[in-house]
Every structure is written in structure tokens, then in C-alpha cells.
Design an enzyme around this catalytic site. Structure first.
Site, short mmCIF file in Angstrom:
data_model
loop_
_atom_site.label_atom_id
_atom_site.label_comp_id
_atom_site.label_asym_id
_atom_site.label_seq_id
_atom_site.Cartn_x
_atom_site.Cartn_y
_atom_site.Cartn_z
N ASP A 20 1.14 -1.04 0.15
CA ASP A 20 0.21 -0.03 0.19
C ASP A 20 0.98 0.97 -0.07
O ASP A 20 2.02 1.89 0.70
CB ASP A 20 -0.77 -0.54 1.51
N HIS B 14 -3.96 14.04 0.82
CA HIS B 14 -3.67 12.99 2.03
C HIS B 14 -2.54 13.55 2.97
O HIS B 14 -3.07 13.38 3.79
CB HIS B 14 -4.38 11.75 1.36
N ARG C 74 1.07 17.51 13.06
CA ARG C 74 2.22 18.77 12.50
C ARG C 74 1.80 19.66 12.08
O ARG C 74 2.22 19.83 10.29
CB ARG C 74 3.76 17.91 11.78
N GLU D 96 -10.94 3.97 3.97
CA GLU D 96 -9.66 4.67 3.13
C GLU D 96 -10.07 4.24 1.66
O GLU D 96 -9.85 2.69 0.71
CB GLU D 96 -8.24 3.98 3.11
N GLU E 52 -8.68 3.88 -2.17
CA GLU E 52 -7.49 3.76 -3.13
C GLU E 52 -8.58 2.97 -4.97
O GLU E 52 -9.59 2.66 -4.55
CB GLU E 52 -6.69 2.79 -2.47
N ASP F 168 -9.25 0.26 2.32
CA ASP F 168 -7.66 -0.13 3.36
C ASP F 168 -8.61 0.08 4.39
O ASP F 168 -8.33 1.54 4.73
CB ASP F 168 -6.74 0.85 3.01
N ARG G 85 -7.88 3.68 13.00
CA ARG G 85 -7.42 5.17 13.50
C ARG G 85 -6.45 4.93 15.02
O ARG G 85 -5.53 5.46 14.93
CB ARG G 85 -8.23 6.62 13.14
N GLN H 30 -3.88 3.09 15.27
CA GLN H 30 -3.10 2.86 13.72
C GLN H 30 -1.85 4.09 15.15
O GLN H 30 -0.65 4.62 14.35
CB GLN H 30 -3.71 3.87 13.24
N LYS I 287 -4.64 -2.03 10.43
CA LYS I 287 -4.79 -2.29 9.16
C LYS I 287 -5.25 -3.32 8.13
O LYS I 287 -5.61 -3.88 7.24
CB LYS I 287 -3.40 -1.54 7.67
N THR J 107 -9.30 -5.25 4.22
CA THR J 107 -8.85 -4.94 3.18
C THR J 107 -10.01 -5.15 1.86
O THR J 107 -9.95 -6.76 1.76
CB THR J 107 -8.40 -5.12 2.42
N THR K 176 -4.66 6.26 0.07
CA THR K 176 -5.69 7.10 -0.52
C THR K 176 -5.98 9.00 -1.16
O THR K 176 -5.14 9.38 -0.83
CB THR K 176 -6.68 7.63 1.15
N GLU L 229 -9.42 12.31 7.55
CA GLU L 229 -10.12 13.44 6.49
C GLU L 229 -11.39 14.48 6.33
O GLU L 229 -11.54 15.87 7.28
CB GLU L 229 -8.98 13.58 5.14
CA CA Z 1 -4.26 3.01 3.15
#
Ligand code: CA
Length: 438
Positions: free
Chosen positions: A138, A145, A154, A210, A212, A244, A248, A251, A264, A268, A371, A385
């Protein structure tokens, strides 16, 4: 382009002519099983609301030359042998199937019962995984993204310094890739809420999807032999949609220092029809236009053809249907729409980079884009997002709100290509409903 892309081409199979996903210009491959038969997978090609059984056509003596060779590889219950053959036999099979299904097909004109022998209705078929997927990688190819997600953690420095130089990716897990329609059980795992001193174990509280695009590899390269970018597209069989699924909270707690792991690999989902590189020919687009100040890609990631037409302009949409919306008889609501043409790296760049150290790709391997998000808010390809980590919940029809997915929610992904002067083609759907934690 060749006669198979002619936008005026129609089929004697009426349901292919209405502007849906599976026009005669598309002809995607998949693996199906007839619902009333206890049988292994069979290789088919979607056309309108029907499936062409490739082996049944071959038994009718419909193919010759390289197409006959490709059809012979379709005797398997998975697409790997066809993927291994490479592009030319596959292209010839496409040309001969297109001629067979065209409205002016001599074979059909001389035998109006041909459809009874070679077609299966999609409603009578169960779709299986198209290939035995040996390895799954992936990527993280959307700069939008990466900038959005990086910005949450950040704000002053959203993109890490390597992003614009090296396609970022990680090795995923192939065993938990499932076909569209397979329910997904909410995973349990370890996480540490922001206000807690220590982590705890339990069902994820921030389950996400996600959106994709996936790329199936064929024929593959030997270990130690990088694929130069000029030849990278010879390694691409075709594309599917990928969800995917991501937890969160798991993660956030586990991803440093080695990247995604249990957040993850619990599931999938992929769409079952593989749209070939040939079918996408009318929808090729220039590689992402890097804004002034971005570095040019290094030489091994650069070619004139890739710059000119390396991207694929696939529109992708995510729809949501909650349990309550289902009870109220509401339609699924669209959450986002984006385009794979917005990805920072092209499919050929991903293949060239993946093999640049000599890593071997094998027929049936799956490479996902990461994503797909665009610059606009409505093009963000995941809830992380769209809701900005839950800070801006989505309002749904029927009065519900969502920060992340709840049990009973069904995520429905769609993909398609449209442009003036070309026939529309589509990917069908990639669906999955969330089940409560076991
Ligand atoms: Ca992904």
C-alpha cells in the site's frame, strides 16, 4: 487506441448500451461462480448486466492465435495465469471478445442462441477474489492526503522531507483481502486515548475507510532485475477499487517506529472486476503537475511518456448507508468524489520504484495507491480527513452524524471514467458493511 475503444461501438447485449459501467469498450476481467452450481471460480468478462464465460466461448471455438492462448490461461480459477502471459495475448483476447460481442458480430448473426451458451447473468453469479494475491503493498501517493493527515499531527510541518522524492509505501497483508460484499468485523486492539495514562484493549472507536485504486501486477520481474520506468506499464494488468479499512486509534498508538500493522491488516476490500490498462487508454492523463518549487522526480522515476500520459483519470466516489438510513428507506449518501489523476505518483512510477532495489513483483500482486484525496474538501477520501479527526462530524440524511464508522454502516465505493469523445467505463462497486466486534 484501436477499434475496441470506438465510442460508437454497441453490443447485441442490450444492457451494455445504456451508459452503465460495463459497456463494450470496458470488458473487465473477474472470477465468478454460478450461484446454483457447486463449482470452482470461472473467469468471466463483464458486459452490461451479464458475464461472458471465457471458457465457454473457447469451447465454442471462438478464439484464434494469441487470443486462444490467453483464453486457455483462463481455464484456471484465478486470473494469475492470464496475468503471467503479459500484455499482448490479453490485448488480442480483448479484440476478439469485442468483435464477438459487437452489434454487427457475424458469429451472433449466424447463431442468435449464442448468448445462451456463453453468458451468465450477474444476478445469478457470486463474485470471488480475481487473483491469488501473493503480496500486497500500500502506497501513500496522494500529496493532498499526506498533507492533510500530516497537518493534523504536525501543523507547522505537514509533509516530511522525503515525500516529494520517494514514493512512500509499506508491505500490507494479502491474507485478509476480501471481495466486495464481504462483511467486515470491527477489530479489537490496543490503543491509548489522549486523556489516558496507559493503553487498553477493546473494539476500535475510530473505524475508518480509505478510498484507493489498486493495481494488479502481471507478468512480474525476476528477483534482482529492476523494471525501468519505460517498461513499467508492461507490468500492469489492470485496476480495481480498494477499501483499506483502518482503525485510527490503534494506528495512532502503534505506527511509530515501523508503520501500520494491526490497524490495517484486519480487512481490505476490493471490487471484483479488474479494468485492464487497455480499457483505460482513452482516459490517460499527464502525470501530476508539480507546483513551482517541488523537485523534479529522479531519473529512474522519469520518462517522457510517463510525464505526458502516465496518470489514469479515474473518478472515485464514496457513499454511506447507515442501518438507520436503510430502515428509513433512504438512498446511500455520497461522502466524497475525487480523481486518481490527482495522485502525486503515477502507476508506472510506483512499479519502477517498488522494483528499483531488485524486489520482484509477481503476477497477481496487488499495489494500492493510498487514499485518494484532492485539494477540495469534498474530495477527501477517508473520514479522518472529512471530519478532521472527528472534530467536524458529518451530518447525514435522517438526522444522524458520523465522526467514524458505526456498526451497521455500509461503505459503498464506486469508480468510473468519463470524457467527451469516449464511451463511459466503470469499475462497479466495492461494498462492505461493518459488523459489531466479535
Ligand atoms: Ca491506505
Amino acid at each position: 487506441m484501436d477499434p475496441t475503444h470506438d465510442p460508437s461501438l454497441t453490443s447485441w447485449i442490450e444492457s451494455a448500451n445504456g451508459g452503465g459501467d460495463f459497456s463494450i469498450q470496458n470488458l473487465p476481467f473477474g472470477v465468478f461462480r454460478r450461484r446454483d452450481e457447486d463449482e470452482p471460480g470461472r473467469i468471466g468478462i463483464a458486459i452490461g448486466e451479464m458475464i461472458v464465460d471465457v471458457t465457454a466461448c473457447r469451447d465454442e471455438g471462438r478464439f484464434s492465435g494469441l487470443a486462444e492462448r490467453a483464453a486457455g490461461a483462463c481455464a484456471a480459477p484465478v486470473l494469475n495465469p492470464l496475468m503471467r502471459l503479459g500484455a499482448e495475448p490479453r490485448r488480442e483476447l480483448r479484440r476478439q471478445v469485442s468483435a464477438l460481442l459487437a452489434a454487427d458480430s457475424p458469429a451472433y448473426r449466424s447463431n442468435r442462441r449464442l448468448g445462451n451458451r456463453i453468458l451468465v447473468a450477474q444476478r445469478n453469479a457470486e463474485m470471488l477474489l480475481p487473483a491469488e494475491i501473493g503480496d500486497y503493498t500500500d502506497f501513500y501517493a496522494s500529496v493532498h492526503h499526506a498533507t492533510n493527515v500530516g497537518g493534523m499531527f504536525r501543523p507547522d510541518n505537514p509533509l516530511l522531507p522525503n515525500y516529494k522524492w520517494v514514493p512512500i509505501g509499506y508491505h500490507g497483508r494479502a491474507s485478509s483481502i476480501v471481495p466486495s460484499g464481504t462483511p467486515v468485523r470491527r477489530p479489537r486492539g490496543q490503543s491509548r486515548p489522549p486523556d489516558a495514562d496507559s493503553p487498553s484493549f477493546g473494539p476500535t472507536r475510530s473505524l475508518d475507510y480509505e478510498m484507493e485504486l489498486g493495481l494488479f501486477v502481471g507478468p512480474g520481474n525476476p528477483l534482482g532485475r529492476p523494471v525501468p520506468i519505460e517498461l513499467a506499464e508492461e507490468q500492469i494488468f489492470g485496476f480495481c477499487l480498494v477499501n483499506d479499512w483502518s482503525a485510527r486509534d490503534l494506528q495512532a498508538w502503534e505506527y511509530q517506529p515501523l508503520g501500520p500493522f494491526l490497524a490495517k491488516n484486519f480487512a481490505t476490500s476490493i471490487s471484483p472486476w479488474v479494468v485492464t490498462l487497455e480499457a483505460l487508454e482513452p482516459f490517460r492523463a499527464p502525470a501530476f503537475a508539480r507546483p513551482p518549487g517541488d523537485p523534479a522526480p529522479l531519473d529512474y522515476l522519469t520518462s517522457p511518456a510517463n510525464a505526458e500520459s502516465g496518470a489514469v483519470a479515474v473518478s472515485v466516489e464514496v457513499h454511506l448507508m447507515t442501518a438507520r438510513m436503510r430502515e428509513q428507506g433512504l438512498e446511500p449518501v455520497r461522502l466524497s468524489r475525487g480523481s486518481a489523476a490527482e495522485l502525486y505518483w503515477t502507476p508506472a512510477q510506483l512499479v519502477a520504484h517498488h522494483t528499483s532495489n531488485g524486489c520482484d513483483l509477481r503476477a497477481g500482486d496487488l499495489l494500492a495507491s493510498g487514499t485518494i484525496s484532492g485539494p477540495a474538501r469534498e474530495s477527501r477520501g477517508c473520514l479522518l480527513e472529512l471530519t478532521w479527526r472527528g472534530a467536524e462530524p458529518l451530518a447525514l440524511p435522517g438526522g444522524e452524524t458520523r465522526k467514524f464508522l458505526e456498526d451497521g454502516d455500509e461503505v459503498i465505493m464506486r469508480g468510473y471514467c468519463e470524457r467527451e469523445g469516449a464511451a463511459r467505463i466503470g469499475f462497479g462497486e466495492c461494498r462492505g458493511v461493518v459488523l459489531e466486534a466479535g
